[in-house]
Design an enzyme around this catalytic site. Sequence first.
Site, PDB file in Angstrom:
ATOM      1  CG  ASP A 121      56.036  54.777  28.736  1.00  0.00           C
ATOM      2  OD1 ASP A 121      56.877  55.211  29.543  1.00  0.00           O
ATOM      3  OD2 ASP A 121      55.658  53.798  28.708  1.00  0.00           O
TER       4      ASP A 121
ATOM      5  CE1 TYR B 131      52.791  46.836  22.451  1.00  0.00           C
ATOM      6  CE2 TYR B 131      54.658  45.647  23.474  1.00  0.00           C
ATOM      7  CZ  TYR B 131      53.481  46.584  23.699  1.00  0.00           C
ATOM      8  OH  TYR B 131      53.166  46.878  24.901  1.00  0.00           O
TER       9      TYR B 131
ATOM     10  CE  LYS C  39      47.911  48.547  22.104  1.00  0.00           C
ATOM     11  NZ  LYS C  39      48.126  47.839  20.781  1.00  0.00           N
TER      12      LYS C  39
HETATM   13  P1  13P Z   1      52.946  50.785  27.945  1.00  0.00           P
HETATM   14  O1  13P Z   1      52.492  51.530  26.638  1.00  0.00           O
HETATM   15  O2  13P Z   1      52.009  51.658  28.957  1.00  0.00           O
HETATM   16  O3  13P Z   1      54.257  51.091  28.234  1.00  0.00           O
HETATM   17  O4  13P Z   1      52.470  49.255  27.927  1.00  0.00           O
HETATM   18  C1  13P Z   1      53.488  48.490  27.828  1.00  0.00           C
HETATM   19  C2  13P Z   1      52.882  47.132  28.091  1.00  0.00           C
HETATM   20  O5  13P Z   1      52.684  46.493  27.231  1.00  0.00           O
HETATM   21  C3  13P Z   1      52.815  46.566  29.489  1.00  0.00           C
HETATM   22  O6  13P Z   1      52.433  45.147  29.434  1.00  0.00           O
HETATM   23 MG    MG Z   2      55.803  51.713  29.236  1.00  0.00          MG
HETATM   24 MG    MG Z   3      51.670  53.642  28.963  1.00  0.00          MG
HETATM   25 MG    MG Z   4      52.431  53.268  26.008  1.00  0.00          MG
END
Ligand code: 13P
Ligand code: MG
Ligand code: MG
Ligand code: MG
Length: 364
Positions: free
Chosen positions: A11, A228, A231
């Site tokens: 990402d 964090y 994800k």
């Molecule tokens: P990503 O890892 O896809 O950026 O997700 C971030 C997130 O927590 C959106 O609520």
């Molecule tokens: Mg993201």
């Molecule tokens: Mg993502």
């Molecule tokens: Mg992610």
Amino acid sequence: QKITLSVIKADIGGFVGHSAMHPALMDCANEKLAAAKSGGLLVDYHVSACGDDLQLIMTHRHGVDHEPIHRLAWDTFEAGTAVAKELHLYGAGQDLLADAFSGNVRGQGPGVAEMEFVERKSDPVLIFMADKTSAGAWNLPLYKMFADPFNTAGLVIAPTLHQGFRFEVHDIYEHKKISFDCPEELYDMLMFIGSPGKYTIKYVYSRADGTIAAASSTERLSLIAGKYVGKDDPVMIVRAQQNFPAVGEVLDPFRYPWIIEGWMRGSHYGPLMPVSVKQATPTRFDGPPRVACLGFQLADGKLVGPRDMFDDPSYDEARRDANRIADVLRMHGPFEPHRLPLDDMEYTTMPQIMKKLEGRWAKV
Ligand code: 13P
Ligand code: MG
Ligand code: MG
Ligand code: MG
Ligand code: 13P
Ligand code: MG
């Protein structure tokens, strides 16, 4: 002559918020990989996206963990990050956790699934890409594909599948691995893989001839960063037909929207919804989590395809069920079991709240 299939993803900026990929990032990646193909490093490539994650699907002759391939991916993500910064995309460079490339993208933020094998006369491969979930989300589907005869008829019917599969399971906290030969060791294995937050299936091998059947990305961003930072949004490669499950047996586990972690702020459980690449744009409460699948036929390393495998009405019910489950979970708001258990909240702002209230606790 062996071929290596490398899927490396990151990402590097979302459009809009964390919901999707801006076409300018895809253009940038296509340009980089086209140059690497004409320079001879790559045999072939395909650039895709799942939600806000950029997917580099590459074939080459250099084996896994090959530094120039990993460097190509890293450089591509850095070039894309520059574009994302220009456009003020959300979370530009989000998954690039290291300041500089140091030989391999493992442990630096991007997710990696790679395998090297002798190409069969006809070699169907399936690339799974998820958004809003974590490494380990593939445990249940991999179990269904390679160990459950109610999913995979070939385990009963086909002599080669009948010999079973070997699963390599990683303990991602302790950095150690163990292999289970299934079906004999199914019950032992399930004790571990049923906790996908700690134990993840990294590879699956055919026991008929030892060839590799599946590889997944197991990088856990929160463990790398200590907090964090988005994800993991893992990827997975699965080979199909002959000594492996048929394409339809590989896809069937996704009929049911398994509840997995990673929805909204990475802090909630949600159903994994199988979708076309076009619909891999998680919007509702930043979700529900998505899985898309691209199918290719390999032809001397060339990626013939892709076919967008979940772009099919036979997955309509799965999507409907996912929406229903999403409603039920959303009702719980900030309560478990929608919100993740306490241990996982420690990678969020929870430690700060605990610290703030430290002196306010009275004995009872
Ligand atoms: P990503 O890892 O896809 O950026 O997700 C971030 C997130 O927590 C959106 O609520
Ligand atoms: Mg993201
Ligand atoms: Mg993502
Ligand atoms: Mg992610
Ligand atoms: P075809 O006859 O269409 O090749 O089907 C073979 C098969 O067994 C698919 O599961
Ligand atoms: Mg046929």
